[in-house]
Design an enzyme around this catalytic site. Structure first.
Site, PDB file in Angstrom:
ATOM      1  N   LYS A 135       0.838  -1.202   0.000  1.00 13.03           N
ATOM      2  CA  LYS A 135       0.000   0.000   0.000  1.00 13.03           C
ATOM      3  C   LYS A 135       0.878   1.258   0.000  1.00 13.03           C
ATOM      4  CE  LYS A 135      -3.777  -2.423   2.369  1.00 13.03           C
ATOM      5  NZ  LYS A 135      -4.632  -2.486   3.569  1.00 13.03           N
ATOM      6  N   TYR A 159     -12.361  -3.195  -3.031  1.00 16.52           N
ATOM      7  CA  TYR A 159     -12.861  -3.176  -1.647  1.00 16.52           C
ATOM      8  C   TYR A 159     -14.392  -3.123  -1.596  1.00 16.52           C
ATOM      9  CZ  TYR A 159      -8.215  -2.746   0.496  1.00 16.52           C
ATOM     10  OH  TYR A 159      -6.932  -2.983   0.952  1.00 16.52           O
ATOM     11  N   ASN A 177      -1.755  -0.059   7.382  1.00 19.57           N
ATOM     12  CA  ASN A 177      -1.235  -1.411   7.630  1.00 19.57           C
ATOM     13  C   ASN A 177      -0.429  -1.982   6.460  1.00 19.57           C
ATOM     14  OD1 ASN A 177      -3.395  -1.975   6.009  1.00 19.57           O
ATOM     15  ND2 ASN A 177      -4.400  -3.413   7.389  1.00 19.57           N
ATOM     16  N   HIS A 207      -1.610  -5.525   1.469  1.00 23.14           N
ATOM     17  CA  HIS A 207      -2.836  -6.294   1.262  1.00 23.14           C
ATOM     18  C   HIS A 207      -2.481  -7.695   0.774  1.00 23.14           C
ATOM     19  CE1 HIS A 207      -6.635  -7.713  -0.343  1.00 23.14           C
ATOM     20  NE2 HIS A 207      -5.959  -8.047  -1.432  1.00 23.14           N
ATOM     21  N   GLU A 221      -9.206 -10.846  -7.627  1.00 26.49           N
ATOM     22  CA  GLU A 221      -8.311  -9.684  -7.511  1.00 26.49           C
ATOM     23  C   GLU A 221      -7.239  -9.693  -8.599  1.00 26.49           C
ATOM     24  OE1 GLU A 221      -7.027  -9.984  -3.436  1.00 26.49           O
ATOM     25  OE2 GLU A 221      -8.995  -9.374  -2.670  1.00 26.49           O
TER      26      GLU A 221
HETATM   27  O1  LIG Z   1      -7.930  -6.394   2.293  1.00 31.18           O
HETATM   28  P1  LIG Z   1      -6.699  -6.042   3.060  1.00 31.18           P
HETATM   29  O2  LIG Z   1      -6.203  -4.648   2.775  1.00 31.18           O
HETATM   30  O3  LIG Z   1      -5.629  -7.071   3.020  1.00 31.18           O
HETATM   31  O4  LIG Z   1      -7.156  -6.009   4.551  1.00 31.18           O
HETATM   32  P2  LIG Z   1      -7.805  -7.156   5.446  1.00 31.18           P
HETATM   33  O5  LIG Z   1      -8.426  -8.193   4.606  1.00 31.18           O
HETATM   34  O6  LIG Z   1      -6.778  -7.589   6.439  1.00 31.18           O
HETATM   35  O7  LIG Z   1      -8.868  -6.370   6.217  1.00 31.18           O
HETATM   36  P3  LIG Z   1     -10.281  -5.862   5.787  1.00 31.18           P
HETATM   37  O8  LIG Z   1     -10.688  -6.358   4.451  1.00 31.18           O
HETATM   38  O9  LIG Z   1     -11.200  -6.038   6.938  1.00 31.18           O
HETATM   39  O10 LIG Z   1      -9.996  -4.381   5.718  1.00 31.18           O
HETATM   40  C1  LIG Z   1      -9.431  -3.859   4.585  1.00 31.18           C
HETATM   41  C2  LIG Z   1      -8.579  -2.755   4.935  1.00 31.18           C
HETATM   42  O11 LIG Z   1      -9.352  -1.690   5.393  1.00 31.18           O
HETATM   43  C3  LIG Z   1      -8.642  -1.001   6.347  1.00 31.18           C
HETATM   44  N1  LIG Z   1      -9.406  -1.043   7.527  1.00 31.18           N
HETATM   45  C4  LIG Z   1     -10.029  -2.095   8.023  1.00 31.18           C
HETATM   46  N2  LIG Z   1     -10.635  -1.810   9.145  1.00 31.18           N
HETATM   47  C5  LIG Z   1     -10.388  -0.530   9.351  1.00 31.18           C
HETATM   48  C6  LIG Z   1     -10.728   0.381  10.346  1.00 31.18           C
HETATM   49  O12 LIG Z   1     -11.472   0.034  11.384  1.00 31.18           O
HETATM   50  N3  LIG Z   1     -10.310   1.628  10.260  1.00 31.18           N
HETATM   51  C7  LIG Z   1      -9.564   2.018   9.228  1.00 31.18           C
HETATM   52  N4  LIG Z   1      -9.205   1.224   8.249  1.00 31.18           N
HETATM   53  C8  LIG Z   1      -9.602  -0.039   8.308  1.00 31.18           C
HETATM   54  C9  LIG Z   1      -7.301  -1.674   6.498  1.00 31.18           C
HETATM   55  O13 LIG Z   1      -6.381  -1.019   5.646  1.00 31.18           O
HETATM   56  C10 LIG Z   1      -7.577  -3.052   6.006  1.00 31.18           C
HETATM   57  O14 LIG Z   1      -6.416  -3.685   5.552  1.00 31.18           O
HETATM   58  N1  LIG Z   2     -11.016  -0.394  11.500  1.00 31.71           N
HETATM   59  C1  LIG Z   2     -10.305   0.004  10.451  1.00 31.71           C
HETATM   60  N2  LIG Z   2      -9.892   1.266  10.377  1.00 31.71           N
HETATM   61  C2  LIG Z   2      -9.197   1.706   9.336  1.00 31.71           C
HETATM   62  N3  LIG Z   2      -8.883   0.962   8.299  1.00 31.71           N
HETATM   63  C3  LIG Z   2      -9.265  -0.306   8.321  1.00 31.71           C
HETATM   64  C4  LIG Z   2      -9.995  -0.853   9.385  1.00 31.71           C
HETATM   65  N4  LIG Z   2     -10.250  -2.128   9.134  1.00 31.71           N
HETATM   66  C5  LIG Z   2      -9.704  -2.371   7.945  1.00 31.71           C
HETATM   67  N5  LIG Z   2      -9.107  -1.286   7.465  1.00 31.71           N
HETATM   68  C6  LIG Z   2      -8.428  -1.140   6.204  1.00 31.71           C
HETATM   69  O1  LIG Z   2      -9.104  -1.822   5.194  1.00 31.71           O
HETATM   70  C7  LIG Z   2      -8.281  -2.829   4.626  1.00 31.71           C
HETATM   71  C8  LIG Z   2      -9.064  -3.994   4.206  1.00 31.71           C
HETATM   72  O2  LIG Z   2      -9.686  -4.560   5.300  1.00 31.71           O
HETATM   73  P1  LIG Z   2      -9.918  -6.080   5.394  1.00 31.71           P
HETATM   74  O3  LIG Z   2     -10.185  -6.575   4.043  1.00 31.71           O
HETATM   75  O4  LIG Z   2     -10.940  -6.279   6.477  1.00 31.71           O
HETATM   76  O5  LIG Z   2      -8.560  -6.597   6.003  1.00 31.71           O
HETATM   77  P2  LIG Z   2      -7.218  -7.155   5.332  1.00 31.71           P
HETATM   78  O6  LIG Z   2      -6.508  -5.963   4.763  1.00 31.71           O
HETATM   79  O7  LIG Z   2      -6.424  -7.739   6.478  1.00 31.71           O
HETATM   80  O8  LIG Z   2      -7.659  -8.164   4.334  1.00 31.71           O
HETATM   81  C9  LIG Z   2      -7.287  -3.130   5.694  1.00 31.71           C
HETATM   82  O9  LIG Z   2      -6.120  -3.727   5.257  1.00 31.71           O
HETATM   83  C10 LIG Z   2      -7.053  -1.764   6.247  1.00 31.71           C
HETATM   84  O10 LIG Z   2      -6.199  -1.034   5.409  1.00 31.71           O
END
Ligand SMILES: O=P(O)(O)OP(=O)(O)OP(=O)(O)OC[C@H]1O[C@@H](n2cnc3c(O)ncnc32)[C@H](O)[C@@H]1O
Ligand SMILES: Nc1ncnc2c1ncn2[C@@H]1O[C@H](COP(=O)(O)OP(=O)(O)O)[C@@H](O)[C@H]1O
Length: 219
Positions: free
Chosen positions: A80, A120, A183, A186, A197
């Site tokens: 990212k 997303y 974080n 991805h 994807e």
């Molecule tokens: O898709 P990736 O980015 O790998 O993430 P993830 O699978 O681990 O996690 P999520 O889909 O739940 O969330 C996607 C991303 O959204 C962001 N994200 C998730 N929860 C978030 C939150 O509460 N606040 C801010 N960003 C969050 C965070 O970057 C996550 O990686």
């Molecule tokens: N609570 C959160 N607050 C901010 N960003 C979040 C939060 N949860 C997830 N994200 C962001 O959204 C991304 C996608 O979330 P998710 O798909 O749930 O997790 P992951 O990235 O681990 O697959 C996250 O990697 C993270 O960047």
């Protein structure tokens, strides 16, 4: 005829393979969710015909193909914008390479908003979605496809949990970041989402199929 009782959550399917196989071969595949776990040839399983002398040639050939297909599992990994800015690209590549996975596609790009919204889509209703879009469009990302046995599941283990605070040291998120909204990386969370994807971020011609000389030392 032998019968088996499958544990709950498992299914089986009987199908006939033709095409590339010299003899049409009937196989039974046992699966749990989308994970292919075991494929056996009907002849061998039922103890009839050629099985008395061991697996049929076609069965052995199919097993070999199934093992090779397993080694071609692909996952989508993206560094990212914060990972790019913080100079973690090389570290991520190093970890996947030294683990034994094979890089089959890579590009750096400013991801367009519509691509990210599609990527997303499942998070569209979440309150942090606008922040997530702002974050993901804040700079270039590095999109990659890594190949190898268990690439999706192992890739997720290597990344750590979504929230770096829950990620163990030794994982990428556990070692290199602090906050869930920054974080750095991805990784696809299932084989199905990996396929979706990869198709979203790459054209088929962008990916390279090649044999790695390390394969016989890994498998
Ligand atoms: O898709 P990736 O980015 O790998 O993430 P993830 O699978 O681990 O996690 P999520 O889909 O739940 O969330 C996607 C991303 O959204 C962001 N994200 C998730 N929860 C978030 C939150 O509460 N606040 C801010 N960003 C969050 C965070 O970057 C996550 O990686
Ligand atoms: N609570 C959160 N607050 C901010 N960003 C979040 C939060 N949860 C997830 N994200 C962001 O959204 C991304 C996608 O979330 P998710 O798909 O749930 O997790 P992951 O990235 O681990 O697959 C996250 O990697 C993270 O960047």
């Amino acid at each position: 005829m032998r019968s088996v009782v499958l544990p709950s959550g498992w299914v089986y399917q009987v199908f006939t393979l033709g095409g590339a196989h010299s003899n049409p071969l009937q196989v039974i595949s046992f699966q749990t969710h989308s994970t292919l776990s075991l494929v056996i040839c009907v002849d061998c399983a039922m103890g009839s015909g050629p099985s008395a002398a061991g697996p049929t040639d076609a069965c052995a050939k199919y097993r070999k193909e199934a093992i090779m297909a397993e080694q071609k599992e692909r996952t989508f990994i993206a560094i990212k914008p914060d990972g790019v800015q913080r100079g973690i690209i090389g570290e991520v590549i190093k970890r996947f390479e030294t683990k034994g996975f094979k890089l089959v596609g890579m590009k750096m790009l400013h991801a367009p908003q519509d691509l990210l919204e599609e990527h997303y889509i499942d998070l569209k209703e979440r309150p942090f979605f606008p922040t997530l879009m702002k974050y993901m469009t804040s700079g270039p990302v590095v999109a990659m496809v890594w190949e190898g046995k268990g690439a999706v599941k192992t890739g997720r283990v290597m990344l750590g949990e979504t929230n770096p605070a829950d990620s163990k040291p030794g994982t990428i998120r556990g070692d290199f970041c602090i906050d869930v909204s920054k974080n750095i990386i991805h990784g696809s969370d299932s084989v199905d989402s990996a396929n979706t994807e990869i198709a979203l971020w790459f054209k088929e011609g962008d990916l390279c199929s090649y044999s790695s000389c390390a394969a016989s030392w890994l498998y």
